[in-house]
Write a protein that holds these residues in place. Structure first.
Motif, short mmCIF file in Angstrom:
data_model
loop_
_atom_site.label_atom_id
_atom_site.label_comp_id
_atom_site.label_asym_id
_atom_site.label_seq_id
_atom_site.Cartn_x
_atom_site.Cartn_y
_atom_site.Cartn_z
N GLU A 88 0.82 -1.22 0.00
CA GLU A 88 0.00 0.00 0.00
C GLU A 88 0.85 1.26 0.00
O GLU A 88 0.56 2.22 -0.72
CB GLU A 88 -0.92 -0.02 1.23
N ARG A 89 1.92 1.29 0.78
CA ARG A 89 2.73 2.51 0.87
C ARG A 89 3.37 2.85 -0.47
O ARG A 89 3.40 4.00 -0.89
CB ARG A 89 3.80 2.38 1.95
N GLU A 92 0.71 4.16 -2.82
CA GLU A 92 0.28 5.51 -2.43
C GLU A 92 1.32 6.54 -2.86
O GLU A 92 0.96 7.64 -3.31
CB GLU A 92 0.07 5.57 -0.93
N LEU A 93 2.60 6.20 -2.71
CA LEU A 93 3.67 7.11 -3.14
C LEU A 93 3.58 7.37 -4.63
O LEU A 93 3.69 8.51 -5.09
CB LEU A 93 5.03 6.51 -2.78
N ALA A 129 10.72 6.60 1.83
CA ALA A 129 10.17 5.29 1.42
C ALA A 129 11.28 4.25 1.38
O ALA A 129 11.07 3.09 1.78
CB ALA A 129 9.50 5.41 0.06
N LEU A 133 10.78 1.00 3.67
CA LEU A 133 10.50 -0.26 2.98
C LEU A 133 11.73 -1.15 2.84
O LEU A 133 11.62 -2.32 2.47
CB LEU A 133 9.92 0.04 1.59
#
Length: 277
Positions: A88-89, A92-93, A129, A133
């Protein structure tokens, strides 16, 4: 001949889909020059090397943002694994950055990275990020089309992953069905240029020289070489230029003919596939 290691052979095989021994010999002959190795494989007849040399080589996604029917942005955001790509991250980025691209119209990737987004530079957002991540996250490329009518098509090569192929098609006037058809065609057939006029002169000359070398190696009569080479160049245009490609839904007509029959002109297109040149 130069010695090569198996990692290099594997890389060339992934790029071209040619056989392992063919790749090894081509790298030895080219002394490790990958571009020349691809040409050597083509000269020796390795099947479809020219069409396969830009296979997916990394993970990530392609994201799109449209503003009505006359403007759209396309972004390729890369990561190291499909695990991160489907997170998801990461998605979204990508959505945040492609929206920013459409709003600000940066001139190139460096300008985009330096631009301000929610109080931080885009590069700072990527760095955060990266840290969160645990993978390298980078913007590979983006494009914006504006004017006329813009159609978009996004394709998932794996239903569990985000889109890996994205296409924008710009028509001179609205026609949603035609724009969708041509965008889906481009997603499937991977044209590199809009038409013959859009192909850089150095690319044409490189292909022409390669076809001449092929033709001479085949022992064709000298008087026939020019005509044969010209025919092969024209065949290359039909493979790699959108308007000259045979339409996937009706291979008896070109994309140019299909557009003409529907009263529209194709002004431009953009196609991104994750990891592809």
């Amino acid at each position: 001949m130069a010695s090569v290691n198996m990692a290099d052979v594997k890389r060339l095989r992934e790029l071209t889909a040619a056989g392992m021994m063919d790749c090894k010999k081509a790298l030895e002959e080219s002394e490790g020059d990958f571009d020349r190795a691809v040409e050597i494989l083509r000269l020796k007849g390795a099947k479809d090397v020219g069409k396969r040399e830009a296979r997916t080589a990394s993970n990530g996604l392609v994201a799109v943002k449209q503003d009505g029917e006359s403007a759209a942005a396309l972004l390729e955001l890369n990561c190291e694994t499909d695990f991160v790509a489907k997170g998801e991250r990461f998605q979204e980025l990508a959505a945040q950055v492609v929206e920013h691209i459409l709003a600000t119209r940066p001139g190139d990737v460096d300008t985009l990275l330096a631009s301000s987004l929610d109080g931080k530079s885009v590069k700072e957002h990527l760095d955060e990020a990266n840290a969160a991540l645990g993978e390298k996250i980078e913007i590979r490329r983006f494009a914006v089309l504006e004017g006329g009518y813009i159609g978009a098509y996004m394709h998932k090569t794996d239903p569990q992953l985000p889109p890996a192929v994205g296409v924008l098609v710009q028509l001179d006037k609205p026609n949603a069905d035609v724009a969708k058809d041509i965008a889906q065609h481009a997603a499937a057939m991977a044209p590199k240029y809009l038409n013959a006029e859009a192909v850089p002169a150095d690319v044409v000359e490189k292909e022409r020289a390669l076809f001449e070398e092929m033709t001479r190696d085949e022992g064709k009569p000298e008087a026939a070489i020019a005509k044969i080479v010209e025919g092969r160049v024209n065949g290359w245009y039909k493979d790699f230029t959108l308007l000259q490609q045979a339409f996937v839904k009706d291979n008896k007509k070109s994309i140019a003919k299909y557009a003409e029959e529907n009263g529209v002109e194709v002004l431009a297109f953009v196609r991104f596939k994750v990891g592809q040149a």
